[in-house]
Design a protein around this motif. Structure first.
Motif, short mmCIF file in Angstrom:
data_model
loop_
_atom_site.label_atom_id
_atom_site.label_comp_id
_atom_site.label_asym_id
_atom_site.label_seq_id
_atom_site.Cartn_x
_atom_site.Cartn_y
_atom_site.Cartn_z
N ILE A 20 13.50 14.62 96.23
CA ILE A 20 12.66 14.65 97.44
C ILE A 20 13.20 13.60 98.41
CG2 ILE A 20 10.31 14.45 98.31
CD1 ILE A 20 9.36 14.99 95.38
N PRO A 23 9.82 11.31 100.59
CA PRO A 23 8.61 11.47 99.79
C PRO A 23 7.33 11.13 100.55
CG PRO A 23 9.90 9.58 99.03
CD PRO A 23 10.74 10.30 100.04
N GLU A 25 6.43 12.11 103.39
CA GLU A 25 5.95 13.30 104.10
C GLU A 25 4.96 14.12 103.26
OE1 GLU A 25 9.11 15.88 105.31
OE2 GLU A 25 9.71 14.51 106.92
N TYR A 26 5.08 14.00 101.95
CA TYR A 26 4.22 14.82 101.08
C TYR A 26 2.96 14.09 100.64
CZ TYR A 26 7.88 18.31 100.73
OH TYR A 26 8.80 19.27 101.03
N LYS A 27 2.79 12.86 101.11
CA LYS A 27 1.64 12.05 100.66
C LYS A 27 0.34 12.84 100.77
CE LYS A 27 -0.57 7.58 101.18
NZ LYS A 27 -0.66 6.31 101.86
N GLN A 29 -0.28 15.70 99.58
CA GLN A 29 -0.11 17.16 99.50
C GLN A 29 1.09 17.57 98.65
OE1 GLN A 29 0.07 18.56 103.52
NE2 GLN A 29 0.80 16.61 104.27
N TYR A 30 1.27 16.88 97.56
CA TYR A 30 2.37 17.26 96.65
C TYR A 30 2.17 18.64 96.02
CZ TYR A 30 5.29 13.21 97.11
OH TYR A 30 6.15 12.30 97.64
N THR A 32 1.59 21.21 97.58
CA THR A 32 2.30 22.20 98.43
C THR A 32 3.79 22.26 98.06
OG1 THR A 32 2.79 20.61 100.18
CG2 THR A 32 0.71 21.81 100.36
N LEU A 33 4.32 21.16 97.58
CA LEU A 33 5.72 21.14 97.15
C LEU A 33 5.91 22.03 95.92
CD1 LEU A 33 8.55 19.69 97.40
CD2 LEU A 33 7.67 18.02 95.79
N TYR A 90 10.48 17.39 90.09
CA TYR A 90 11.24 16.82 91.21
C TYR A 90 11.47 15.35 90.94
CZ TYR A 90 10.63 21.00 94.08
OH TYR A 90 10.69 22.27 94.55
#
Ligand SMILES: C[S@@+](CC[C@H](N)C(=O)[O-])C[C@H]1O[C@@H](n2cnc3c(N)ncnc32)[C@H](O)[C@@H]1O
Length: 210
Positions: A20, A23, A25-27, A29-30, A32-33, A90
């Protein structure tokens, strides 16, 4: 940990779709990854990845994220993953000191395997079971807090027991000799395999907090 120089480690790590890149950016909302709402477990200081890859293969309905600060080590896990093509794992190349900037109340379990012991008192805050880190973990756990630790280092183990207990964690399945009765579901780490060969005793604990 002795680092072997790996040519182009940074380039290989940065080019991998399993790493990643941003990382932050996904705080929060992981999920969604991973494209699902399965629980997310992390290993801090995953090294070359034997444990986290083994766990991801064994538990396809759990999502895993491995965190490692050195790309020269992480690259070994990347190379293994490129062949295995798992979709529930990941990796993040970062120092875990920033962990609360990367996750927000979305982590189910934290695994700490053979973490650096930082034996000098003046470095105690850097231990991954210090109060400083436990405060950060509070911000990333989703529901019940679960920390599972394995180590060969008795001093780090004793420190962790005290630090976790003082912080309100309840300890279960504490052993100073994991291999006296190795649980069937134990997944061995890279370091663990080396210690078994040398007959070094392995300590393990599970810590829970509501
Ligand atoms: C002794 S190795 C153990 C590796 C692996 N967990 C195992 O059991 O085989 C510890 C690893 O933790 C990493 N590490 C230590 N402190 C870290 C931190 N603050 N953030 C991320 N990785 C860290 C080190 O770079 C090293 O690869």
């Amino acid at each position: 940990m002795r680092l072997k120089k790996v040519k182009d480690a940074d380039n290989i790590v940065n080019a991998s779709k399993y790493v990643i890149k941003n990382p932050y950016e996904y705080k929060g909302q992981y999920n969604t990854l991973f494209n699902n709402n399965n629980p997310i477990s992390i290993e801090i200081g995953m090294g070359k990845g034997d444990f986290i890859i083994g766990m991801a293969m064994k538990y396809p309905n759990v999502n895993f994220i491995g965190i490692e600060m050195f790309s020269s080590v992480l690259v070994r896990a990347v190379q293994k993953l490129e062949e295995l093509k798992l979709d529930n794992l990941y990796l993040i190349n970062m120092d875990a000191s920033d962990i609360d900037d990367v996750f927000d109340r979305e982590i189910d379990t934290i695994y700490l395997n053979f973490s650096d012991p930082w034996p000098k008192n003046r470095h105690a805050k850097r231990r991954l079971t210090s109060k400083l880190f436990l405060e950060k973990y509070d911000l990333i756990f989703k529901d019940e807090k679960k920390i599972f630790q394995k180590t060969d280092n008795i001093d780090l183990f004793a420190y962790s027991i005290e630090s976790l207990s003082n912080y309100g964690y309840v300890l279960k399945n504490v052993t100073m000799d994991l291999y006296k009765n190795e649980p069937e579901d134990n997944v061995r780490t890279e370091y663990e395999k080396r210690f078994i060969e040398k007959n070094t005793k392995i300590c393990r604990l599970e810590a829970y907090k509501r």
